[in-house]
Design an enzyme around this catalytic site. Structure first.
Site: not given
Ligand code: ASP
Length: 309
Positions: A58-59, A88, A109, A137
């Site tokens: 959703r986000t 890496k 995120r 959030h």
């Protein structure tokens, strides 16, 4: 407050729910309502990068949809831990420095609390925290608060029962901080001790004069709520599988719970749900979680407009 004044007060980055005040929220919610359903090109030639080190449905997609609906462009990487140069050995800071030169805004995120603030400290474009581990959030909290206002017609004085994983769940933390701005809001944190809310959040709420209660059983508080905010037990954040098992089935919303819930109350959930809300609840008009998720697009359109227009 006008949209321009609001934008000037946004501090550039969106890292924590504590950046918002009532005036800013009012402007944002008015803009979200005005932008709901809009498709135009007010963000033409602007580029948003989504940098996701943890899974999201959703986000990420609602941010992307919001940007596209306003005529902007989107670049990004999901599973950034394996698909970007992180594998890496590149640091988050170096990645963010580079992506700052490719995009006008970064939606990040990450699995570590504090990662968004670290990113913001080196970014030359706005960074939006789309969830930093068990931290916060804030944009989920914005859409959650907007949903409460739309569903109940008010926020002041609402009684909210936060349930489930309040130890690791970042959405409940951020929403509690936003709700603390509204007089008369009462919060009950319903969870077994192993996943009960952290003392840090309780202290911040109590310092602002918020009335907070703790409970172990949802049935003990059901007759005194306007909003039940259920959350998923955050399996990925437990280091002890036994603790997870203890927490997993602690609080479940099913038809029997719905029969006890007041007719005017609503059930929310940031999603994804696993089995903490039975599918039989979905057809109940008080189940607001899919409407809640849908509100994410308009809220993120308003936020992007504020940060980029
Ligand atoms: N989607 C929400 C989050 O990213 C809730 C969850 O994952 O349980 O925090």
């Amino acid at each position: 407050m006008t949209a321009t004044t609001a934008r000037n007060r946004m501090l550039g980055h969106v890292i924590t729910a504590e950046q918002f005040d009532r005036d800013l929220l009012d402007v944002l919610f008015r803009r979200a309502t005005a932008l709901d359903g809009v498709r135009d090109d007010r963000l033409a030639h602007r580029i948003m990068a989504t940098l996701f080190y943890e899974p999201s449905t959703r986000t990420r997609l609602s941010f992307e949809s919001a940007m596209l609906r306003l005529g902007g462009a989107v670049i990004g990487t999901e599973a950034a831990r394996t698909f970007s140069s992180a594998i890496k050995g590149e640091t988050l800071e170096d990645t963010v420095r580079m992506v700052s030169t490719y995009a006008d805004l970064i939606v990040l995120r990450h699995d570590e609390a504090g990662a968004a603030a670290r990113a913001a400290s080196v970014a030359s474009v706005p960074v939006v925290n789309a969830g930093d581990g068990p931290g916060e959030h804030p944009t989920q909290a914005l859409l959650d608060l907007y949903t409460i206002e739309r569903e109940l017609g008010r926020v002041e004085g609402v009684r909210v029962a936060f349930c489930g994983d309040l130890r690791f769940g970042r959405t409940a933390r951020s929403l509690a901080l936003l709700l603390a701005l509204y007089p008369g809001v009462r919060m009950t944190f319903v969870a077994p001790p192993v996943i009960q809310v952290g003392g840090d959040i309780l202290a911040r709420l109590e310092a602002r004069g918020v009335e907070c209660r703790l409970a172990e059983q949802l049935t003990d508080v059901l007759d005194d709520v306007d909003v039940v905010y259920q959350t998923r037990v955050q399996k990925e954040r437990f280091t002890d599988p036994l603790e997870y098992e203890q927490a997993r089935t602690a609080i479940r919303i099913d038809g029997a719970i719905m029969r006890q819930l007041p007719a005017t109350a609503i059930v929310m959930h940031p999603l994804p749900r696993v089995d903490e809300i039975a599918p039989e609840v979905d057809a109940d008009p008080r189940a607001a979680y899919f409407r809640q998720a849908a509100n994410g697009v308009a809220i993120r359109m308003a936020l992007l407009e504020m940060l980029l227009a």
